[in-house]
Design an enzyme around this catalytic site. Sequence first.
Site, mmCIF file in Angstrom:
data_model
loop_
_atom_site.group_PDB
_atom_site.id
_atom_site.type_symbol
_atom_site.label_atom_id
_atom_site.label_comp_id
_atom_site.label_asym_id
_atom_site.label_seq_id
_atom_site.Cartn_x
_atom_site.Cartn_y
_atom_site.Cartn_z
ATOM 1 N N GLU A 102 -5.308 3.380 6.546
ATOM 2 C CA GLU A 102 -5.044 3.262 5.113
ATOM 3 C C GLU A 102 -5.780 4.387 4.383
ATOM 4 O O GLU A 102 -5.338 4.885 3.347
ATOM 5 C CB GLU A 102 -5.548 1.903 4.616
ATOM 6 C CG GLU A 102 -5.080 1.581 3.216
ATOM 7 C CD GLU A 102 -5.968 0.599 2.506
ATOM 8 O OE1 GLU A 102 -6.756 1.035 1.647
ATOM 9 O OE2 GLU A 102 -5.859 -0.605 2.786
ATOM 10 N N ARG B 291 0.834 -1.218 0.000
ATOM 11 C CA ARG B 291 0.000 0.000 0.000
ATOM 12 C C ARG B 291 0.868 1.267 0.000
ATOM 13 O O ARG B 291 0.554 2.257 0.651
ATOM 14 C CB ARG B 291 -0.942 0.035 1.214
ATOM 15 C CG ARG B 291 -1.968 -1.080 1.267
ATOM 16 C CD ARG B 291 -2.994 -0.964 0.151
ATOM 17 N NE ARG B 291 -4.146 -1.834 0.380
ATOM 18 C CZ ARG B 291 -4.210 -3.115 0.029
ATOM 19 N NH1 ARG B 291 -3.196 -3.672 -0.612
ATOM 20 N NH2 ARG B 291 -5.300 -3.822 0.256
ATOM 21 N N SER C 78 -10.861 -1.359 3.487
ATOM 22 C CA SER C 78 -10.053 -1.473 4.715
ATOM 23 C C SER C 78 -9.730 -0.083 5.246
ATOM 24 O O SER C 78 -9.207 0.753 4.517
ATOM 25 C CB SER C 78 -8.734 -2.173 4.418
ATOM 26 O OG SER C 78 -8.962 -3.452 3.897
HETATM 27 N N1 EPU Z 1 -10.345 -11.783 10.101
HETATM 28 C C1 EPU Z 1 -10.958 -11.718 11.346
HETATM 29 N N2 EPU Z 1 -12.119 -11.009 11.477
HETATM 30 C C2 EPU Z 1 -12.716 -10.386 10.421
HETATM 31 C C3 EPU Z 1 -12.122 -10.480 9.152
HETATM 32 C C4 EPU Z 1 -10.920 -11.176 9.012
HETATM 33 O O1 EPU Z 1 -10.469 -12.279 12.319
HETATM 34 O O2 EPU Z 1 -13.749 -9.742 10.644
HETATM 35 C C5 EPU Z 1 -9.033 -12.447 9.989
HETATM 36 C C6 EPU Z 1 -9.077 -13.831 9.447
HETATM 37 O O3 EPU Z 1 -8.127 -14.572 10.181
HETATM 38 C C7 EPU Z 1 -8.593 -13.700 8.033
HETATM 39 C C8 EPU Z 1 -7.630 -12.527 8.137
HETATM 40 O O4 EPU Z 1 -8.196 -11.691 9.153
HETATM 41 O O5 EPU Z 1 -7.960 -14.842 7.617
HETATM 42 C C9 EPU Z 1 -7.455 -11.760 6.843
HETATM 43 O O6 EPU Z 1 -8.729 -11.323 6.385
HETATM 44 P P1 EPU Z 1 -9.034 -11.124 4.802
HETATM 45 O O7 EPU Z 1 -8.553 -12.292 4.051
HETATM 46 O O8 EPU Z 1 -10.474 -10.740 4.687
HETATM 47 O O9 EPU Z 1 -8.102 -9.924 4.363
HETATM 48 P P2 EPU Z 1 -7.597 -8.600 5.101
HETATM 49 O O10 EPU Z 1 -6.180 -8.815 5.472
HETATM 50 O O11 EPU Z 1 -8.537 -8.210 6.180
HETATM 51 C C10 EPU Z 1 -6.670 -7.524 2.903
HETATM 52 C C11 EPU Z 1 -6.746 -6.183 2.224
HETATM 53 C C12 EPU Z 1 -8.066 -6.044 1.469
HETATM 54 C C13 EPU Z 1 -8.130 -7.170 0.442
HETATM 55 C C14 EPU Z 1 -8.039 -8.514 1.179
HETATM 56 C C15 EPU Z 1 -7.994 -9.680 0.232
HETATM 57 C C16 EPU Z 1 -5.420 -4.650 3.567
HETATM 58 C C17 EPU Z 1 -5.443 -3.534 4.555
HETATM 59 N N3 EPU Z 1 -6.608 -5.128 3.208
HETATM 60 O O12 EPU Z 1 -7.691 -7.539 3.903
HETATM 61 O O13 EPU Z 1 -8.056 -4.786 0.786
HETATM 62 O O14 EPU Z 1 -9.335 -7.108 -0.310
HETATM 63 O O15 EPU Z 1 -6.818 -8.551 1.961
HETATM 64 O O16 EPU Z 1 -6.756 -9.753 -0.398
HETATM 65 O O17 EPU Z 1 -4.347 -5.080 3.161
HETATM 66 C C18 EPU Z 1 -8.707 -2.520 0.893
HETATM 67 O O18 EPU Z 1 -7.508 -2.238 0.891
HETATM 68 O O19 EPU Z 1 -9.599 -1.617 0.950
HETATM 69 C C19 EPU Z 1 -9.115 -3.917 0.907
HETATM 70 C C20 EPU Z 1 -10.392 -4.288 1.017
#
Ligand code: EPU
Length: 338
Positions: A334, A164, A238
């Site tokens: 972010e 990012r 996010s």
């Molecule tokens: N999780 C929780 N609670 C929740 C949601 C997730 O505990 O409510 C945990 C789970 O363990 C899950 C982990 O968090 O395995 C990761 O969650 P997820 O795969 O949904 O991805 P993220 O890390 O929360 C990132 C990006 C998103 C992108 C997704 C998919 C960032 C800040 N965010 O989210 O980007 O769509 O991965 O690749 O890096 C954005 O930047 O606006 C965005 C949506």
Amino acid sequence: MLVEENFSLKPHNTFGLDVIANLKASIENPEDLKELFQADRYRREKKMILGGGSNVLFTRNFLGMVLKMEVRGIEVVEEADDSILVGFGAGENWHQCVMWAVEQGYGGLENLSLIPGTIGAAPMQNIGAYGVEINQVFHSLEAYEIKTGKIVRFYNEDCKFGYRYSVFKGPQRDKYIITRVYLRLSKKPSFNISYGAIKETLDEMGVEELSLKAVSQAVINIRQSKLPDPTQIGNAGSFFKNPVVENTYFDSLRAAFEEIPGYRLDEEFTKVPAAWLIDQCGWKGKRFGNVGVHDKQALVLVNLGGGKGKELVQLSKDIQKSVQGTFGIQLETEVNII
Ligand code: EPU
């Protein structure tokens, strides 16, 4: 060029915050920028560039001029046996460009389906999702240099992409305006379905043979199931970045919180999902007046209708404080707070 006064930004920010800008101009080509930055009349106005408004949080009216990026056009610049170089106007909608590439059979963008925002904003923060970041297909960009009024080209290595991050969020911040982005797409796509949920979703969809369309649809299905549609519920995806901590610190956290997920980046650092940290602190689905934390993804703050930017900022601070208190980790936003 048409300059409007007292312009409502409500339909132009995905949080749906009800704020106005003193002045607004549409940028349809780089010449418009020259006029706005060099003509006596507007030179002194404070300015901000607005693409799709999907990564900003307005806490007050904007006392200056909003430049709405509307440079359009998709053109193939160069074609080779297995790849194609395409130029996209900075004002083009990101998802529509992804759909165009998928339709044409050009690979590389399918995992980035349904990300809100515009082409010009994408390299600024090196957008990424489901195992792919834009820097993997990024060739170069053209940007208007505010100081000189010249168009300057930045190649991939010039942008110093990170998680990012690009130079446009660092040393070159507020010095350039991105007008066109060039991406190298593949005519012989290789699919990236390493991100667990993609494989599962493709299975659920009954897909037997991988295609750009199938992968793109899987990503769309996952996003729609977790992330609120900004036309229904105000949000900016996010709100925080996933924090990176030292491995030794992560190991000490794991001793205290057995379940804590983490992705080891290298010998030194581990990335921790902020959503998990926020969720553990009990914020998921919580509502405070007209703002809250999304019930399906704890990393997403929402405006449930009539919420104010300041209320969202307060909520984000409370979340930061509780995550800091429980895990000793400082979350960084972010979203750009204005
Ligand atoms: N999780 C929780 N609670 C929740 C949601 C997730 O505990 O409510 C945990 C789970 O363990 C899950 C982990 O968090 O395995 C990761 O969650 P997820 O795969 O949904 O991805 P993220 O890390 O929360 C990132 C990006 C998103 C992108 C997704 C998919 C960032 C800040 N965010 O989210 O980007 O769509 O991965 O690749 O890096 C954005 O930047 O606006 C965005 C949506």
